[in-house]
Design a protein around this motif. Structure first.
Motif, PDB file in Angstrom:
ATOM      1  N   PHE A 186      89.465  31.986  44.553  1.00  6.26           N
ATOM      2  CA  PHE A 186      89.957  31.268  43.377  1.00  6.26           C
ATOM      3  C   PHE A 186      89.477  29.832  43.408  1.00  6.26           C
ATOM      4  N   LYS A 187      88.967  29.392  42.250  1.00  7.73           N
ATOM      5  CA  LYS A 187      88.462  28.036  42.132  1.00  7.73           C
ATOM      6  C   LYS A 187      89.626  27.058  41.949  1.00  7.73           C
ATOM      7  N   GLU A 188      89.301  25.779  41.835  1.00  5.34           N
ATOM      8  CA  GLU A 188      90.332  24.753  41.733  1.00  5.34           C
ATOM      9  C   GLU A 188      91.220  24.944  40.508  1.00  5.34           C
ATOM     10  N   ASP A 189      90.669  25.504  39.438  1.00 12.10           N
ATOM     11  CA  ASP A 189      91.478  25.736  38.238  1.00 12.10           C
ATOM     12  C   ASP A 189      92.199  27.074  38.264  1.00 12.10           C
ATOM     13  N   ASN A 190      92.178  27.736  39.421  1.00 10.95           N
ATOM     14  CA  ASN A 190      92.844  29.022  39.656  1.00 10.95           C
ATOM     15  C   ASN A 190      92.161  30.190  38.956  1.00 10.95           C
ATOM     16  N   SER A 191      90.954  30.005  38.449  1.00 11.94           N
ATOM     17  CA  SER A 191      90.209  31.114  37.862  1.00 11.94           C
ATOM     18  C   SER A 191      89.479  31.868  38.967  1.00 11.94           C
ATOM     19  N   PRO A 192      89.331  33.188  38.827  1.00  6.45           N
ATOM     20  CA  PRO A 192      88.728  33.989  39.896  1.00  6.45           C
ATOM     21  C   PRO A 192      87.202  33.859  39.934  1.00  6.45           C
ATOM     22  N   LEU A 193      86.655  34.046  41.128  1.00  3.36           N
ATOM     23  CA  LEU A 193      85.206  34.009  41.334  1.00  3.36           C
ATOM     24  C   LEU A 193      84.844  35.145  42.286  1.00  3.36           C
ATOM     25  N   THR A 194      83.811  35.913  41.932  1.00  2.00           N
ATOM     26  CA  THR A 194      83.390  37.048  42.762  1.00  2.00           C
ATOM     27  C   THR A 194      81.921  36.905  43.140  1.00  2.00           C
ATOM     28  N   ALA A 195      81.472  37.792  44.029  1.00  3.70           N
ATOM     29  CA  ALA A 195      80.058  37.823  44.393  1.00  3.70           C
ATOM     30  C   ALA A 195      79.191  38.160  43.183  1.00  3.70           C
ATOM     31  N   ALA A 196      79.733  38.914  42.237  1.00  5.81           N
ATOM     32  CA  ALA A 196      78.987  39.254  41.029  1.00  5.81           C
ATOM     33  C   ALA A 196      78.713  38.010  40.189  1.00  5.81           C
ATOM     34  N   ASP A 197      79.717  37.124  40.054  1.00  5.60           N
ATOM     35  CA  ASP A 197      79.513  35.853  39.352  1.00  5.60           C
ATOM     36  C   ASP A 197      78.362  35.082  39.982  1.00  5.60           C
ATOM     37  N   ARG A 198      78.384  35.000  41.307  1.00  2.00           N
ATOM     38  CA  ARG A 198      77.389  34.184  42.013  1.00  2.00           C
ATOM     39  C   ARG A 198      75.998  34.797  41.911  1.00  2.00           C
ATOM     40  N   ALA A 199      75.906  36.128  41.994  1.00  2.00           N
ATOM     41  CA  ALA A 199      74.598  36.785  41.911  1.00  2.00           C
ATOM     42  C   ALA A 199      73.980  36.580  40.525  1.00  2.00           C
TER      43      ALA A 199
ATOM     44  N   VAL B 160      68.855  37.974  30.660  1.00  2.00           N
ATOM     45  CA  VAL B 160      70.290  38.223  30.584  1.00  2.00           C
ATOM     46  C   VAL B 160      70.599  39.673  30.932  1.00  2.00           C
ATOM     47  N   TYR B 161      69.761  40.585  30.450  1.00  2.00           N
ATOM     48  CA  TYR B 161      69.944  41.996  30.798  1.00  2.00           C
ATOM     49  C   TYR B 161      69.851  42.200  32.313  1.00  2.00           C
ATOM     50  N   GLU B 162      68.859  41.611  32.941  1.00  2.00           N
ATOM     51  CA  GLU B 162      68.686  41.779  34.384  1.00  2.00           C
ATOM     52  C   GLU B 162      69.841  41.153  35.158  1.00  2.00           C
ATOM     53  N   ALA B 163      70.380  40.036  34.670  1.00  2.00           N
ATOM     54  CA  ALA B 163      71.560  39.449  35.294  1.00  2.00           C
ATOM     55  C   ALA B 163      72.734  40.429  35.220  1.00  2.00           C
ATOM     56  N   GLY B 164      72.850  41.112  34.096  1.00  2.00           N
ATOM     57  CA  GLY B 164      73.900  42.118  33.955  1.00  2.00           C
ATOM     58  C   GLY B 164      73.750  43.255  34.938  1.00  2.00           C
ATOM     59  N   GLN B 165      72.504  43.657  35.217  1.00  2.00           N
ATOM     60  CA  GLN B 165      72.278  44.709  36.201  1.00  2.00           C
ATOM     61  C   GLN B 165      72.687  44.268  37.599  1.00  2.00           C
ATOM     62  N   LYS B 166      72.505  42.999  37.898  1.00  2.00           N
ATOM     63  CA  LYS B 166      72.948  42.490  39.202  1.00  2.00           C
ATOM     64  C   LYS B 166      74.461  42.532  39.302  1.00  2.00           C
ATOM     65  N   ILE B 167      75.145  42.237  38.207  1.00  2.00           N
ATOM     66  CA  ILE B 167      76.601  42.346  38.190  1.00  2.00           C
ATOM     67  C   ILE B 167      77.038  43.782  38.440  1.00  2.00           C
ATOM     68  N   MET B 168      76.336  44.736  37.827  1.00  2.00           N
ATOM     69  CA  MET B 168      76.727  46.133  37.935  1.00  2.00           C
ATOM     70  C   MET B 168      76.606  46.676  39.356  1.00  2.00           C
ATOM     71  N   HIS B 169      75.804  46.038  40.191  1.00  2.00           N
ATOM     72  CA  HIS B 169      75.725  46.453  41.601  1.00  2.00           C
ATOM     73  C   HIS B 169      77.066  46.272  42.310  1.00  2.00           C
ATOM     74  N   PHE B 170      77.883  45.352  41.793  1.00  2.00           N
ATOM     75  CA  PHE B 170      79.175  45.059  42.422  1.00  2.00           C
ATOM     76  C   PHE B 170      80.344  45.729  41.703  1.00  2.00           C
ATOM     77  N   TYR B 171      80.099  46.244  40.500  1.00  2.00           N
ATOM     78  CA  TYR B 171      81.202  46.705  39.663  1.00  2.00           C
ATOM     79  C   TYR B 171      81.850  47.959  40.223  1.00  2.00           C
ATOM     80  N   GLN B 172      83.180  47.976  40.180  1.00  2.00           N
ATOM     81  CA  GLN B 172      84.011  49.094  40.637  1.00  2.00           C
ATOM     82  C   GLN B 172      83.793  49.408  42.111  1.00  2.00           C
ATOM     83  N   GLY B 173      83.376  48.400  42.853  1.00  5.65           N
ATOM     84  CA  GLY B 173      83.300  48.503  44.303  1.00  5.65           C
ATOM     85  C   GLY B 173      84.355  47.604  44.913  1.00  5.65           C
TER      86      GLY B 173
END
Length: 282
Positions: free
Chosen positions: A47-60, A28-41
């Motif tokens: 947007f998914k079918e329910d109108n919730s947002p999806l980013t490259a960080a979610d997918r990584a 889980v920690y390492e997954a968080g580090q992958k998210i941080m590569h995208f943060y504030q960039g």
């Protein structure tokens, strides 16, 4: 399991005798580090079918956790928010399953508030028995394990045990969502004496109750099971509970994987059912 590009010494591994909890906390920690590569960039948002947002960080984070958890426990299926096609096939009717939210609080991630988390929970017999909530931008992690306890860890410091607190009806600390506070929340606040309100994003709201910094978190707008599982485990391991408004503990593997309105309580001795009856009548 895939290894992190960070030096091993920087990983804030929980000092705990349970090997599974240690392995999953590292993933889980390492997954968080992958998210941080995208943060504030520059973040592309779809947007998914329910109108919730999806980013490259979610997918990584999703792709990493899927591989990592399958490596750690190949016999247990993994259900992630970002694997919609596998939800029912993987979870419904299974005795054990991982429930993962790769980036809980995507709106907070996009706004740059730091209040987003990576959540992973092990479900057994419809109940969360191990849960990790990690806030990578805050360097903060909460752990819970049924019958073992709950802990809070800052950075690479030693994790400290946490527990819920005794409620004071005259000064209730209430947690509410920044983006999803519904009408019952307003009704409850109007009926409490001198309520103190705290607002946070993501699963960190539950964790305030777990560590004794708040008493109640009422969520009357829809959530999915991956939104709540890890944090519920932390709350329960710390001495509290997460309930539907009829007073039943929140269970997992429900049709559609949708949760009803829920109340998170720190002090089980507090007469919260009467408060719910008042709110429900509003």
């Amino acid at each position: 399991m895939a290894s992190s590009s960070l030096p091993q010494a920087t990983l804030p591994v929980l000092r705990h005798p349970d090997n599974l909890l240690r392995q999953v906390s590292q993933a889980v920690y390492e997954a968080g580090q992958k998210i941080m590569h995208f943060y504030q960039g520059d973040t592309d948002v779809i947007f998914k079918e329910d109108n919730s947002p999806l980013t490259a960080a979610d997918r990584a984070s999703h792709c990493f956790l899927l591989r990592a958890l399958r490596d750690i426990t190949p016999e247990i299926d993994v259900v992630s928010e970002e694997s919609v096609e596998d939800h029912f096939r993987s979870f419904i009717g299974r005795k054990s399953c991982w429930l993962v939210d790769p980036l809980d609080g995507t709106k907070e991630f996009i706004k740059g508030t730091n209040e987003f988390t990576v959540n992973a929970a092990l479900i057994q017999d419809m109940q969360p028995v191990l849960g990790i909530v990690h806030a990578p931008a805050l360097g903060l992690t909460y752990y819970g394990q049924r019958k073992s306890g709950a802990w809070r860890q800052v950075g690479s410091d030693i994790a400290i045990p946490i527990s819920t607190r005794r409620a004071d009806r005259d000064r209730m600390e209430v947690v509410a969502s920044k983006d999803h506070a519904g009408p019952l929340v307003s009704a409850m606040l109007a009926r409490l004496r001198n309520p103190q309100l705290q607002s946070l994003g993501s699963s960190l709201k539950f964790c305030l109750v777990a560590e004794g910094k708040a008493d109640i978190y009422l969520r009357d707008l829809p959530t999915m099971e991956w939104d709540t599982a890890a944090a519920q485990c932390v709350v329960e391991a710390a001495g509290g509970g997460v309930y539907s408004l009829d007073g039943k503990a929140l269970l997992y593997g429900k049709p559609g994987l949708k949760n009803p309105a829920i109340m998170t309580i720190g002090d089980s001795r507090f007469d919260w059912r009467s408060l719910l009856d008042v709110v429900a009548a509003a």
